[in-house]
Design a protein around this motif. Structure first.
Motif, PDB file in Angstrom:
ATOM      1  N   UNK A 262       2.940  33.803   4.616  1.00 62.30           N
ATOM      2  CA  UNK A 262       1.845  34.559   4.003  1.00 62.30           C
ATOM      3  C   UNK A 262       1.054  33.669   3.047  1.00 62.30           C
ATOM      4  N   UNK A 263       1.776  32.916   2.212  1.00 64.30           N
ATOM      5  CA  UNK A 263       1.122  32.026   1.252  1.00 64.30           C
ATOM      6  C   UNK A 263       0.295  30.964   1.970  1.00 64.30           C
TER       7      UNK A 263
ATOM      8  N   UNK B 201      13.117  36.552   4.667  1.00 63.50           N
ATOM      9  CA  UNK B 201      12.159  36.953   3.633  1.00 63.50           C
ATOM     10  C   UNK B 201      11.425  35.737   3.084  1.00 63.50           C
ATOM     11  N   UNK B 202      12.159  34.642   2.881  1.00 63.46           N
ATOM     12  CA  UNK B 202      11.547  33.414   2.375  1.00 63.46           C
ATOM     13  C   UNK B 202      10.540  32.864   3.376  1.00 63.46           C
ATOM     14  N   UNK B 203      10.901  32.888   4.650  1.00 61.88           N
ATOM     15  CA  UNK B 203      10.012  32.391   5.703  1.00 61.88           C
ATOM     16  C   UNK B 203       8.735  33.218   5.783  1.00 61.88           C
ATOM     17  N   UNK B 204       8.885  34.550   5.715  1.00 65.39           N
ATOM     18  CA  UNK B 204       7.720  35.436   5.750  1.00 65.39           C
ATOM     19  C   UNK B 204       6.808  35.159   4.551  1.00 65.39           C
TER      20      UNK B 204
ATOM     21  N   UNK C  49      -1.056  31.271   4.829  1.00 67.02           N
ATOM     22  CA  UNK C  49      -2.047  31.869   5.717  1.00 67.02           C
ATOM     23  C   UNK C  49      -1.616  31.862   7.164  1.00 67.02           C
ATOM     24  N   UNK C  50      -0.334  31.805   7.404  1.00 68.93           N
ATOM     25  CA  UNK C  50       0.189  31.784   8.772  1.00 68.93           C
ATOM     26  C   UNK C  50       1.325  30.797   8.894  1.00 68.93           C
ATOM     27  N   UNK C  51       1.828  30.608  10.114  1.00 69.30           N
ATOM     28  CA  UNK C  51       2.909  29.666  10.345  1.00 69.30           C
ATOM     29  C   UNK C  51       2.461  28.240  10.031  1.00 69.30           C
ATOM     30  N   UNK C  52       3.438  27.391   9.760  1.00 64.15           N
ATOM     31  CA  UNK C  52       3.106  25.989   9.487  1.00 64.15           C
ATOM     32  C   UNK C  52       2.379  25.376  10.688  1.00 64.15           C
TER      33      UNK C  52
END
Length: 249
Positions: free
Chosen positions: A27-28, A20-23, A30-33
């Motif tokens: 989202x914050x 949940x934290x990763x998702x 704007x996508x994966x690192x």
């Protein structure tokens, strides 16, 4: 500002829903690192340096990835490296989550002792390990089968806050997200900080195991709860999915 950051430091993690934290972070952001940016390159370099310091031997991340894919890594070294990488990434995820969540007004924080509602599945889950001492012929139902059903069909459990004389908040926890062998029953003995996000509302009577599947009333959405446009927001209990719980300094 430095003082506030110090006060919010997590010094003991009891529960952390990493997925949940990763998702949320994705989202914050704007996508994966994006590991091509300087900021994320520095983060990755720090992780690799820490792993190298722990396992030694001139650790090379790319070489290890290639060897893992081809199945040519030493089993003991492979396990040790995977464990180290997993730990470092989790720690980085936790740090990132705390920084972002503490600045997000949509993330609600509760500092309290939690307890299970009367006659709830959560209460049963807390005491189910002791059901093996009850003679089968004296049990009203097959307790072993009920335990199996809970394990396969129920992943989240609801808890209430001790400080609310008239309950209005439900904390919903992922049973697989507890750390260091903690479990639901431990929450009743510790005053923790819970980070959660509102996902909806429920009537307190629905927490009773006998009314678990009574869908006669319409359940408002999280958006209706936040905006105050629902008809039962004053009588219902807001439900928060918990992402992180622990002791803050």
């Amino acid at each position: 500002m430095a003082k506030n950051n110090k006060e919010k430091k997590m010094i003991k993690v009891v529960y952390f829903d990493e997925q949940s934290a990763s998702d949320y972070i994705d989202i914050v952001n704007g996508g994966h690192l994006d590991w091509s940016t300087e900021k994320d390159k520095e983060k990755l370099a720090k992780i690799i340096a820490e792993i190298d310091a722990e396992i030694g031997g001139g650790f090379n991340f790319l070489s290890w990835v290639k060897a893992s894919i081809s199945g040519k890594t030493n089993s003991s070294y492979d396990h040790e490296t995977k464990t180290a990488i997993g730990t470092k990434i989790t720690n980085t995820l936790l740090t990132d989550y705390l920084v972002i969540a503490n600045a997000d007004k949509n993330i609600k924080k509760f500092t309290d002792v939690a307890y299970a509602p009367d006659n709830s599945i959560s209460l049963y889950k807390m005491y189910s390990p002791y059901s093996i001492i009850v003679p089968k012929e004296e049990a009203p139902i097959d307790l072993e089968k009920l335990n199996e059903a809970l394990e396969s069909a129920r992943g989240y459990y609801e808890m209430l806050l001790s400080s609310e004389n008239s309950p209005k908040t439900v904390l919903r926890l992922n049973n697989r997200a507890f750390r260091n062998n903690y479990n639901l029953s431990d929450l009743t003995k510790m005053k923790l900080v819970y980070y959660g996000i509102c996902v909806g509302v429920c009537d307190i009577s629905k927490l009773d195991m006998s009314k678990e599947f009574d869908f006669s009333k319409k359940t408002p959405t999280a958006e209706e709860i936040v905006s105050g446009n629902d008809d039962i927001s004053n009588s219902g209990l807001k439900v928060y999915d918990i992402v992180l719980a622990g002791v803050e300094r």
